[in-house]
Motif scaffolding. Structure first.
Motif, PDB file in Angstrom:
ATOM      1  N   ALA A 297      35.315  21.600  40.474  1.00  0.00           N
ATOM      2  CA  ALA A 297      34.420  22.740  40.665  1.00  0.00           C
ATOM      3  C   ALA A 297      34.173  22.987  42.154  1.00  0.00           C
ATOM      4  N   LYS A 298      34.141  21.904  42.935  1.00  0.00           N
ATOM      5  CA  LYS A 298      33.968  22.071  44.385  1.00  0.00           C
ATOM      6  C   LYS A 298      35.186  22.775  44.985  1.00  0.00           C
ATOM      7  N   TYR A 299      36.368  22.391  44.483  1.00  0.00           N
ATOM      8  CA  TYR A 299      37.581  23.083  44.931  1.00  0.00           C
ATOM      9  C   TYR A 299      37.496  24.572  44.628  1.00  0.00           C
ATOM     10  N   LEU A 300      36.988  24.863  43.442  1.00  0.00           N
ATOM     11  CA  LEU A 300      36.875  26.268  43.032  1.00  0.00           C
ATOM     12  C   LEU A 300      36.004  27.042  44.018  1.00  0.00           C
ATOM     13  N   THR A 301      34.895  26.418  44.405  1.00  0.00           N
ATOM     14  CA  THR A 301      34.013  27.067  45.382  1.00  0.00           C
ATOM     15  C   THR A 301      34.767  27.336  46.689  1.00  0.00           C
ATOM     16  N   LEU A 302      35.566  26.350  47.094  1.00  0.00           N
ATOM     17  CA  LEU A 302      36.364  26.530  48.310  1.00  0.00           C
ATOM     18  C   LEU A 302      37.349  27.687  48.159  1.00  0.00           C
ATOM     19  N   TRP A 303      38.057  27.703  47.040  1.00  0.00           N
ATOM     20  CA  TRP A 303      39.045  28.765  46.812  1.00  0.00           C
ATOM     21  C   TRP A 303      38.384  30.129  46.836  1.00  0.00           C
ATOM     22  N   ARG A 304      37.260  30.205  46.157  1.00  0.00           N
ATOM     23  CA  ARG A 304      36.583  31.501  46.057  1.00  0.00           C
ATOM     24  C   ARG A 304      36.117  32.014  47.417  1.00  0.00           C
ATOM     25  N   SER A 305      35.785  31.075  48.309  1.00  0.00           N
ATOM     26  CA  SER A 305      35.296  31.547  49.606  1.00  0.00           C
ATOM     27  C   SER A 305      36.426  31.647  50.637  1.00  0.00           C
ATOM     28  N   SER A 306      37.640  31.224  50.256  1.00  0.00           N
ATOM     29  CA  SER A 306      38.755  31.295  51.212  1.00  0.00           C
ATOM     30  C   SER A 306      39.311  32.716  51.273  1.00  0.00           C
ATOM     31  N   GLU A 307      40.062  32.957  52.336  1.00  0.00           N
ATOM     32  CA  GLU A 307      40.675  34.272  52.477  1.00  0.00           C
ATOM     33  C   GLU A 307      41.819  34.425  51.478  1.00  0.00           C
ATOM     34  N   GLU A 308      42.611  33.338  51.369  1.00  0.00           N
ATOM     35  CA  GLU A 308      43.834  33.375  50.565  1.00  0.00           C
ATOM     36  C   GLU A 308      43.544  33.655  49.089  1.00  0.00           C
ATOM     37  N   TYR A 309      42.535  32.961  48.552  1.00  0.00           N
ATOM     38  CA  TYR A 309      42.256  33.103  47.119  1.00  0.00           C
ATOM     39  C   TYR A 309      40.962  33.886  46.878  1.00  0.00           C
ATOM     40  N   GLY A 310      40.578  34.632  47.857  1.00  0.00           N
ATOM     41  CA  GLY A 310      39.324  35.377  47.778  1.00  0.00           C
ATOM     42  C   GLY A 310      39.234  36.325  46.588  1.00  0.00           C
ATOM     43  N   PHE A 311      40.413  36.713  46.053  1.00  0.00           N
ATOM     44  CA  PHE A 311      40.408  37.633  44.889  1.00  0.00           C
ATOM     45  C   PHE A 311      39.663  37.039  43.700  1.00  0.00           C
ATOM     46  N   LEU A 312      39.535  35.707  43.704  1.00  0.00           N
ATOM     47  CA  LEU A 312      38.821  35.064  42.592  1.00  0.00           C
ATOM     48  C   LEU A 312      37.356  35.485  42.544  1.00  0.00           C
ATOM     49  N   ARG A 313      36.835  35.883  43.705  1.00  0.00           N
ATOM     50  CA  ARG A 313      35.427  36.280  43.769  1.00  0.00           C
ATOM     51  C   ARG A 313      35.132  37.526  42.948  1.00  0.00           C
TER      52      ARG A 313
END
Ligand SMILES: [Zn+2]
Length: 430
Positions: A56-72
């Motif tokens: 879940a912490k990884y997910l938070t990182l992905w969501r706030s990253s530029e690369e995987y920001g679409f998850l937001r």
């Protein structure tokens, strides 16, 4: 005891909502695959696996990253749920005895689903009339998708716990899980089925014939007699009115006797059984006309006439209604199933054929030769349909109150069950 039940309905999302659902499913799939890749690499490198909390912490990182920001753009809950399920699947997959094996990467369009775990975020709008007085479909609010129409095919009882949206065969469905307080009388666990008949009011699956309305038959002749007397009197004369009152009183008396008999019968049935399966009468009356249908050629022709018909029709309806509320008082339940072909299907081989019924009381399978009383076969088919329905409705088998049902089912192969119900002798060929 609190048990969980699931209701599944077809969703009717509009085009924009469909696009969102597709998009969110894609994101959940992306999260699943990304985390699975991560875990596989750790497994190959001999590094301990991450648990859900870390994922879940990884997910938070992905969501706030530029690369995987679409998850937001999608709801965080459904993505977290994908990780939760992955976590569970991985740990189960490590067990060599698990038939499912290690989880695989998800493909587009296969097992697409979104789980909304927070009941506060799912809102049901069950109004069926709009402001202008027109009929409308009820709606379910799903986070970031909005209010989606669904076809409410049955009442939703209980507290909503979560919802899962799935896509199958080109359609979207929502499965709403609820919690209900239910006390099954555990001391007397039993499930039975009733075949409602013309000759006997009902036949139980164990072969017990129930005909509590037999005493009413004696009134039949009397009623015919009194009615004939009425027709001979001068209309609206004093005698005519007197005779008419007599007939009304007789009708009332019949109704009282019927009511009383049915009360006694249903009380006894509900004391002995926790779950009772019956045919859905609404559907049944359409499939079984007096002249007979393909399903029941001419079965009801004679009996469906006159008083007999009214006794039976009202008797069935009252019986089912009394069973429904008496079972619910005791924490049991009444299950209604579709009545189609219940009297023509072979319980042993499944062959369905009108020729299986050479005459009204006989069932003889033209395929495998199995033979039994037709009403009992009907009751058996109703029972097995009821079981199927219970399982479809998501009776949580891990739960003790429902567990007995599953245990009962798994310990009885259909043949075994049948032998127990009908006796071994029923298996002989003719
Ligand atoms: Zn057969």
């Amino acid at each position: 005891m609190v048990i969980r039940k699931a209701y599944r309905f077809r969703l009717e999302p509009d085009e924009a909502q469909q696009a969102l659902l597709h998009q969110f499913c894609g994101q959940a799939r992306f999260v699943w695959n990304k985390a699975l890749e991560l875990q596989k690499r750790r497994l190959d490198g001999g590094v301990p696996l991450l648990r859900y909390g870390d994922l879940a912490k990884y997910l938070t990182l992905w969501r706030s990253s530029e690369e995987y920001g679409f998850l937001r753009q999608g709801p965080v809950h459904t993505q977290q749920q994908a990780l939760k399920r992955l976590d569970q699947a991985i740990w189960e997959g490590l067990d060599r005895n698990n038939p499912k094996g290690f989880p695989a990467f998800r493909k587009r369009g296969v097992h697409d689903s979104l789980r909304y775990p927070d009941p506060n975020q799912i809102k049901l709008d069950l109004r069926v009339w709009d402001e202008a007085g027109r009929r409308r479909l009820p709606k379910i609010f799903l986070p970031k998708v909005g209010r989606v129409k669904f076809r409410k095919t049955r009442e939703i009882e209980g507290m909503v716990k979560n919802a899962t949206v799935t896509r199958r065969a080109g359609h979207w469905y929502v499965s709403i899980q609820v919690e209900v307080e239910q006390e099954l009388p555990l001391s007397k666990l039993s499930i039975t089925a009733l075949d409602l008949g013309v000759k006997h009011l009902a036949t139980l699956v164990d072969g017990t014939r129930i005909d509590p309305l037999f005493p009413l038959r004696r009134f039949e002749e009397k009623l015919v007699w009194e009615q004939r007397k009425l027709s001979r009197k001068k209309r609206f004369s004093r005698n005519w009115y007197q005779q008419k009152r007599r007939i009304t009183r007789l009708h009332e008396h019949i109704a009282n006797v019927r009511y009383d008999l049915l009360q006694k019968l249903t009380t006894r049935l509900c004391k002995n059984h926790a779950v009772i399966v019956v045919e859905d009468l609404k559907v049944r009356s359409m499939t079984r006309s007096a002249r007979g249908t393909v399903d029941e050629p001419g079965r009801n022709v004679r009996a469906k006439s006159g008083l007999n018909k009214s006794i039976l029709d009202q008797g069935w309806g009252m019986l089912v209604e009394m069973l429904r509320y008496k079972l619910s008082w005791r924490g049991g339940m009444l299950v209604k199933v579709a009545p189609h072909h219940t009297s023509q299907r072979c319980p042993r081989c499944g062959h369905t054929d009108p020729d299986n019924r050479p005459d009204q009381p006989t069932f003889r399978c033209v395929e495998c030769g199995f033979s039994a009383h037709a009403d009992q076969v009907g009751a058996y088919n109703i029972l097995s349909r009821g079981m199927e329905k219970l399982r479809d409705e998501g009776w949580d088998t891990a739960d003790a109150s429902a567990g007995w049902l599953e245990g009962w089912l798994s310990s009885h192969s259909p043949d075994r069950l049948f032998a127990e119900i009908f006796g071994e002798s029923c298996f002989g060929r003719i």
